[in-house]
Design an enzyme around this catalytic site. Structure first.
Site, PDB file in Angstrom:
ATOM      1  NE  ARG A   1      -4.254  -1.474   0.250  1.00 53.92           N
ATOM      2  CZ  ARG A   1      -4.368  -2.605  -0.456  1.00 53.92           C
ATOM      3  NH1 ARG A   1      -3.396  -2.971  -1.295  1.00 53.92           N
ATOM      4  NH2 ARG A   1      -5.443  -3.357  -0.342  1.00 53.92           N
TER       5      ARG A   1
ATOM      6  CD  GLU B   1      -2.928   3.008  -5.477  1.00 54.28           C
ATOM      7  OE1 GLU B   1      -3.909   2.279  -5.723  1.00 54.28           O
ATOM      8  OE2 GLU B   1      -1.901   2.598  -4.918  1.00 54.28           O
TER       9      GLU B   1
ATOM     10  CG  HIS C   1      -3.115  -1.021  -6.679  1.00 52.67           C
ATOM     11  ND1 HIS C   1      -3.494  -0.386  -5.530  1.00 52.67           N
ATOM     12  CD2 HIS C   1      -3.041  -2.346  -6.353  1.00 52.67           C
ATOM     13  CE1 HIS C   1      -3.651  -1.272  -4.553  1.00 52.67           C
ATOM     14  NE2 HIS C   1      -3.374  -2.474  -5.039  1.00 52.67           N
TER      15      HIS C   1
HETATM   16  C1  GLV Z   1      -4.865  -5.510  -3.668  1.00 54.35           C
HETATM   17  O1  GLV Z   1      -4.205  -4.531  -3.478  1.00 54.35           O
HETATM   18  C2  GLV Z   1      -5.482  -6.274  -2.644  1.00 54.35           C
HETATM   19  O2  GLV Z   1      -5.419  -5.895  -1.453  1.00 54.35           O
HETATM   20  O3  GLV Z   1      -6.096  -7.294  -2.975  1.00 54.35           O
END
Ligand code: GLV
Length: 333
Positions: A239, A268, A287
């Site tokens: 994160r 994001e 991401h």
């Molecule tokens: C992606 O970032 C997730 O937490 O699945």
């Protein structure tokens, strides 16, 4: 026409038709575009009948949501992370939180190693080198081997272990720091434990695999970057907010570290005005750690399975606040 007594699943995630059918066998589906606040987007009459919410990380699940959905039994998050959800508030409200662990580990680990290859072997730089015509004027600068380098994992959960396996296959020396040392990783020779500071100072690659929470927010900052070697790379597929992004930008600009590979950022989608965009020593990904057809299918199938299990009174496979299950099971009966 909607049946005004039927229990509802609010769905704010992309669910394929066959899995929608699995939900419809138990609950009426009320769809909401991803990212909208449920409290505002769903009419009161529907909220009053909602026992389940299926959502992505883009849906904020705060205390106010539990007040707005008085019958809610489960929030099934289409993600392994659940920092979009106030879990203590869910627990107080007697709402079970479910997530999708396990099924995305390999995909995230692949992306991590891909970024290490891009950074070490200059894959992105070299692509630019060819396209710009620079090659016509002379050879590209030499890259560096991964073999023999130290790969440091901050966090040794399921994803960390999967990354460790891959790094070992590249003949790297794998080290890790975790709140609790991983006896099995040590025993099997997968990775050796280091104190946190030593992990930053000894690694050629530092890769972050910790969840976001009150203790980890901005927990990697100027101090940690100052410990790293000027030749080392920093990678984050966890994160963005676990990192002090301004400190990272400073470390990258000043040459305190050699480069970074980021799949996640504090905000994001990343704004093109972000200082990260102009830094030549950063590889940016939108991401996409789990963003493959196979993995996303496995994740949504698990998220739906968690929800359907609660709706039919069965214990779901992946619970975040497991202590709530007996309370929810009673309601389901
Ligand atoms: C992606 O970032 C997730 O937490 O699945």
């Amino acid at each position: 026409m909607s049946n005004t007594t039927r229990r509802v699943a609010i769905v704010s995630a992309p669910v394929p038709d066959d899995l929608q059918q699995a939900i419809s066998q138990h609950l009426e589906i009320y769809s909401v575009p991803a990212g909208q606040r449920i409290e505002e987007a769903v009419p009161e009459e529907v909220r009053a009948r909602a026992i389940a919410l299926l959502c992505t990380m883009r849906t904020p699940v705060q205390e106010s949501l539990f007040a707005a959905l008085p019958q809610l039994q489960v929030v099934s998050n289409f993600a392994v992370g659940y920092d979009n959800i106030d879990v203590p508030a869910a627990t107080r409200a007697g709402v079970l939180v479910c997530n999708t662990p396990g099924v995305l580990d390999a995909a995230v680990a692949d992306l991590t190693i891909g970024m290490a290859l891009c950074l070490g072997r200059k894959l992105v730089d070299n692509d630019r080198f060819v396209r710009s015509g620079a090659w016509l004027k002379g050879p590209a600068p030499l890259a560096s081997d991964l073999a023999g380098k130290t790969f440091g994992l901050l966090g040794m959960g399921r994803i960390g272990r999967m990354v460790a396996k891959r790094a070992r296959a590249f003949d790297m020396n794998v080290v890790y720091h975790n709140r609790r040392p991983d006896a099995e990783a040590e025993r099997s020779g997968l990775a050796s434990y280091l104190e946190r500071d030593a992990l930053f100072s000894q690694s050629d690659y530092v890769s972050v695999h910790i969840p976001l929470g009150p203790e980890t927010t901005a927990s990697i900052g100027a101090r940690e970057f100052s410990l790293m070697k000027p030749t080392a790379f920093f990678m984050n597929t966890a994160r963005g907010a676990v990192v002090d992004e301004a400190a990272l930008i400073h470390a990258l600009r000043s040459g305190q570290i050699a480069g970074a590979g980021l799949d996640v950022m504090v905000k994001e989608p990343l704004d093109t005005a972000s200082a990260l965009i102009d830094l030549p020593n950063v590889i940016l990904q939108p991401h996409v750690g789990s963003a493959t057809v196979e993995t996303r299918r496995a994740m949504i199938a698990l998220a739906v399975d968690n929800l359907v299990n609660v709706a039919s009174g069965n214990q779901p496979k992946a619970m975040v606040n497991e202590s709530v299950w007996p309370v929810v099971a009673k309601k389901a009966r």
